[in-house]
Design a protein around this motif. Structure first.
Motif, PDB file in Angstrom:
ATOM      1  N   MET A 100       0.825  -1.221   0.000  1.00 32.32           N
ATOM      2  CA  MET A 100       0.000   0.000   0.000  1.00 32.32           C
ATOM      3  C   MET A 100       0.852   1.262   0.000  1.00 32.32           C
ATOM      4  O   MET A 100       0.557   2.207  -0.720  1.00 32.32           O
ATOM      5  N   ARG A 101       1.884   1.284   0.815  1.00 33.04           N
ATOM      6  CA  ARG A 101       2.731   2.473   0.863  1.00 33.04           C
ATOM      7  C   ARG A 101       3.400   2.706  -0.488  1.00 33.04           C
ATOM      8  O   ARG A 101       3.455   3.823  -0.987  1.00 33.04           O
ATOM      9  N   GLU A 102       3.943   1.639  -1.071  1.00 31.13           N
ATOM     10  CA  GLU A 102       4.625   1.771  -2.358  1.00 31.13           C
ATOM     11  C   GLU A 102       3.662   2.241  -3.440  1.00 31.13           C
ATOM     12  O   GLU A 102       3.997   3.105  -4.251  1.00 31.13           O
ATOM     13  N   ILE A 103       2.461   1.679  -3.439  1.00 39.18           N
ATOM     14  CA  ILE A 103       1.459   2.071  -4.421  1.00 39.18           C
ATOM     15  C   ILE A 103       1.110   3.548  -4.250  1.00 39.18           C
ATOM     16  O   ILE A 103       1.000   4.290  -5.225  1.00 39.18           O
ATOM     17  N   GLY A 104       0.968   3.983  -3.012  1.00 35.37           N
ATOM     18  CA  GLY A 104       0.620   5.374  -2.745  1.00 35.37           C
ATOM     19  C   GLY A 104       1.732   6.357  -3.064  1.00 35.37           C
ATOM     20  O   GLY A 104       1.474   7.484  -3.483  1.00 35.37           O
ATOM     21  N   GLU A 105       2.966   5.940  -2.858  1.00 34.76           N
ATOM     22  CA  GLU A 105       4.095   6.851  -3.055  1.00 34.76           C
ATOM     23  C   GLU A 105       4.674   6.826  -4.466  1.00 34.76           C
ATOM     24  O   GLU A 105       5.381   7.758  -4.847  1.00 34.76           O
ATOM     25  N   LEU A 106       4.399   5.803  -5.243  1.00 32.16           N
ATOM     26  CA  LEU A 106       5.000   5.690  -6.572  1.00 32.16           C
ATOM     27  C   LEU A 106       4.699   6.894  -7.476  1.00 32.16           C
ATOM     28  O   LEU A 106       5.619   7.422  -8.111  1.00 32.16           O
ATOM     29  N   PRO A 107       3.458   7.382  -7.536  1.00 29.97           N
ATOM     30  CA  PRO A 107       3.232   8.581  -8.363  1.00 29.97           C
ATOM     31  C   PRO A 107       4.013   9.795  -7.846  1.00 29.97           C
ATOM     32  O   PRO A 107       4.499  10.602  -8.632  1.00 29.97           O
ATOM     33  N   LEU A 108       4.143   9.912  -6.534  1.00 33.11           N
ATOM     34  CA  LEU A 108       4.905  11.022  -5.965  1.00 33.11           C
ATOM     35  C   LEU A 108       6.380  10.899  -6.326  1.00 33.11           C
ATOM     36  O   LEU A 108       7.028  11.886  -6.666  1.00 33.11           O
ATOM     37  N   TRP A 166      -1.261   5.727   5.525  1.00 30.34           N
ATOM     38  CA  TRP A 166      -1.117   6.962   6.307  1.00 30.34           C
ATOM     39  C   TRP A 166       0.187   7.666   5.936  1.00 30.34           C
ATOM     40  O   TRP A 166       0.217   8.874   5.692  1.00 30.34           O
ATOM     41  N   ALA A 167       1.277   6.912   5.888  1.00 29.09           N
ATOM     42  CA  ALA A 167       2.583   7.493   5.543  1.00 29.09           C
ATOM     43  C   ALA A 167       2.562   8.093   4.139  1.00 29.09           C
ATOM     44  O   ALA A 167       3.041   9.214   3.924  1.00 29.09           O
ATOM     45  N   ALA A 168       2.012   7.360   3.181  1.00 29.63           N
ATOM     46  CA  ALA A 168       1.950   7.869   1.806  1.00 29.63           C
ATOM     47  C   ALA A 168       1.104   9.137   1.739  1.00 29.63           C
ATOM     48  O   ALA A 168       1.487  10.117   1.086  1.00 29.63           O
ATOM     49  N   ALA A 169      -0.026   9.143   2.434  1.00 28.36           N
ATOM     50  CA  ALA A 169      -0.882  10.331   2.438  1.00 28.36           C
ATOM     51  C   ALA A 169      -0.156  11.531   3.045  1.00 28.36           C
ATOM     52  O   ALA A 169      -0.247  12.649   2.523  1.00 28.36           O
ATOM     53  N   LEU A 170       0.582  11.308   4.122  1.00 29.46           N
ATOM     54  CA  LEU A 170       1.325  12.410   4.744  1.00 29.46           C
ATOM     55  C   LEU A 170       2.418  12.944   3.828  1.00 29.46           C
ATOM     56  O   LEU A 170       2.651  14.154   3.780  1.00 29.46           O
ATOM     57  N   TYR A 171       3.093  12.057   3.095  1.00 29.48           N
ATOM     58  CA  TYR A 171       4.088  12.523   2.125  1.00 29.48           C
ATOM     59  C   TYR A 171       3.420  13.406   1.067  1.00 29.48           C
ATOM     60  O   TYR A 171       3.918  14.465   0.712  1.00 29.48           O
ATOM     61  N   TRP A 172       2.278  12.950   0.557  1.00 30.28           N
ATOM     62  CA  TRP A 172       1.567  13.730  -0.454  1.00 30.28           C
ATOM     63  C   TRP A 172       1.156  15.091   0.109  1.00 30.28           C
ATOM     64  O   TRP A 172       1.362  16.122  -0.538  1.00 30.28           O
ATOM     65  N   ILE A 173       0.571  15.097   1.277  1.00 30.32           N
ATOM     66  CA  ILE A 173       0.119  16.352   1.892  1.00 30.32           C
ATOM     67  C   ILE A 173       1.298  17.287   2.111  1.00 30.32           C
ATOM     68  O   ILE A 173       1.238  18.467   1.785  1.00 30.32           O
ATOM     69  N   ARG A 174       2.378  16.760   2.643  1.00 31.33           N
ATOM     70  CA  ARG A 174       3.566  17.566   2.918  1.00 31.33           C
ATOM     71  C   ARG A 174       4.097  18.228   1.653  1.00 31.33           C
ATOM     72  O   ARG A 174       4.399  19.414   1.642  1.00 31.33           O
ATOM     73  N   TYR A 175       4.192  17.474   0.581  1.00 30.29           N
ATOM     74  CA  TYR A 175       4.759  18.018  -0.652  1.00 30.29           C
ATOM     75  C   TYR A 175       3.776  18.913  -1.409  1.00 30.29           C
ATOM     76  O   TYR A 175       4.190  19.879  -2.029  1.00 30.29           O
ATOM     77  N   LEU A 176       2.498  18.598  -1.329  1.00 28.76           N
ATOM     78  CA  LEU A 176       1.522  19.469  -1.990  1.00 28.76           C
ATOM     79  C   LEU A 176       1.465  20.832  -1.304  1.00 28.76           C
ATOM     80  O   LEU A 176       1.426  21.868  -1.968  1.00 28.76           O
ATOM     81  N   PHE A 177       1.481  20.839   0.016  1.00 28.35           N
ATOM     82  CA  PHE A 177       1.486  22.117   0.727  1.00 28.35           C
ATOM     83  C   PHE A 177       2.799  22.876   0.516  1.00 28.35           C
ATOM     84  O   PHE A 177       2.801  24.093   0.373  1.00 28.35           O
ATOM     85  N   ALA A 178       3.902  22.150   0.487  1.00 29.41           N
ATOM     86  CA  ALA A 178       5.196  22.812   0.244  1.00 29.41           C
ATOM     87  C   ALA A 178       5.221  23.418  -1.153  1.00 29.41           C
ATOM     88  O   ALA A 178       5.755  24.509  -1.351  1.00 29.41           O
ATOM     89  N   SER A 179       4.634  22.750  -2.128  1.00 32.79           N
ATOM     90  CA  SER A 179       4.598  23.276  -3.495  1.00 32.79           C
ATOM     91  C   SER A 179       3.751  24.535  -3.577  1.00 32.79           C
ATOM     92  O   SER A 179       4.105  25.476  -4.273  1.00 32.79           O
ATOM     93  N   ARG A 180       2.656  24.555  -2.864  1.00 34.29           N
ATOM     94  CA  ARG A 180       1.780  25.734  -2.882  1.00 34.29           C
ATOM     95  C   ARG A 180       2.433  26.924  -2.184  1.00 34.29           C
ATOM     96  O   ARG A 180       2.152  28.067  -2.530  1.00 34.29           O
TER      97      ARG A 180
END
Length: 184
Positions: A100-108, A166-180
């Protein structure tokens, strides 16, 4: 910062990350021999901890390493999951839960790979998130439990999937907010 360089693969952190590829290739060979498979898993875990520690400690964090490290992690976990599927230890749903983590983080990871601004930011981060470390630890514990045919492996697998998501979602949130927050 921001450029991929082949020479970064020959640094200590690069070589430690790349060491996970032959370990991934070895895992299917030893999957039916739990002590050997656990030894491969332990070596993989050591390289995973050592590459990041060394890169941060000695100022060798690079965009190349920031992509190679998680990519080799995903290759190893994918190889383990497919090995478990092919040897009948997992069905397809269990394979998905472990990864699950790998699947969630692969697009990132793909986004980091193609985006120069993401590569710059990625190497400036001090450490991965705590849920990511917990998810990795749970993956390793789950893999050992499956190798040893522990009767409650499914509960560990569910915990691994939840923590990995949860970890993958937090990585996405962290980077999306940092990009904005970046000035355009």
């Amino acid at each position: 910062m921001g450029r991929y360089r082949a020479r970064d693969l020959l640094s200590v952190p690069g070589l430690l990350s790349l060491a996970r590829l032959p370990l991934a290739a070895l895992f299917p060979v030893v999957v039916d021999h739990p002590p050997a498979a656990i030894a491969v898993l332990a070596l993989t875990g050591l390289t995973d901890m050592a590459d990041g520690w060394y890169a941060r400690r000695f100022g060798q964090a690079t965009p190349t390493g920031a992509v190679v490290d998680p990519l080799t992690d995903k290759c190893f976990v994918g190889t383990v999951a497919v090995s478990f599927l092919l040897t009948g230890r997992f069905d397809f749903l269990q394979l998905l839960l472990l990864t699950m983590r790998e699947i969630g983080e692969l697009p990132l990871l793909g986004w980091w790979t193609v985006s120069r601004s993401q590569r710059r930011r990625r190497t400036d981060l001090p450490r991965p998130n705590l849920p990511g470390k917990v998810a990795t630890t749970l993956q390793f514990i789950t893999i050992v439990s499956v190798l040893l045919r522990y009767q409650h492996s499914d509960l560990l697998l569910i915990a691994t999937a939840m923590t990995g998501s949860w970890a993958a979602a937090l990585y996405w949130i962290r980077y999306l907010f940092a990009s904005r927050a970046e000035p355009q």
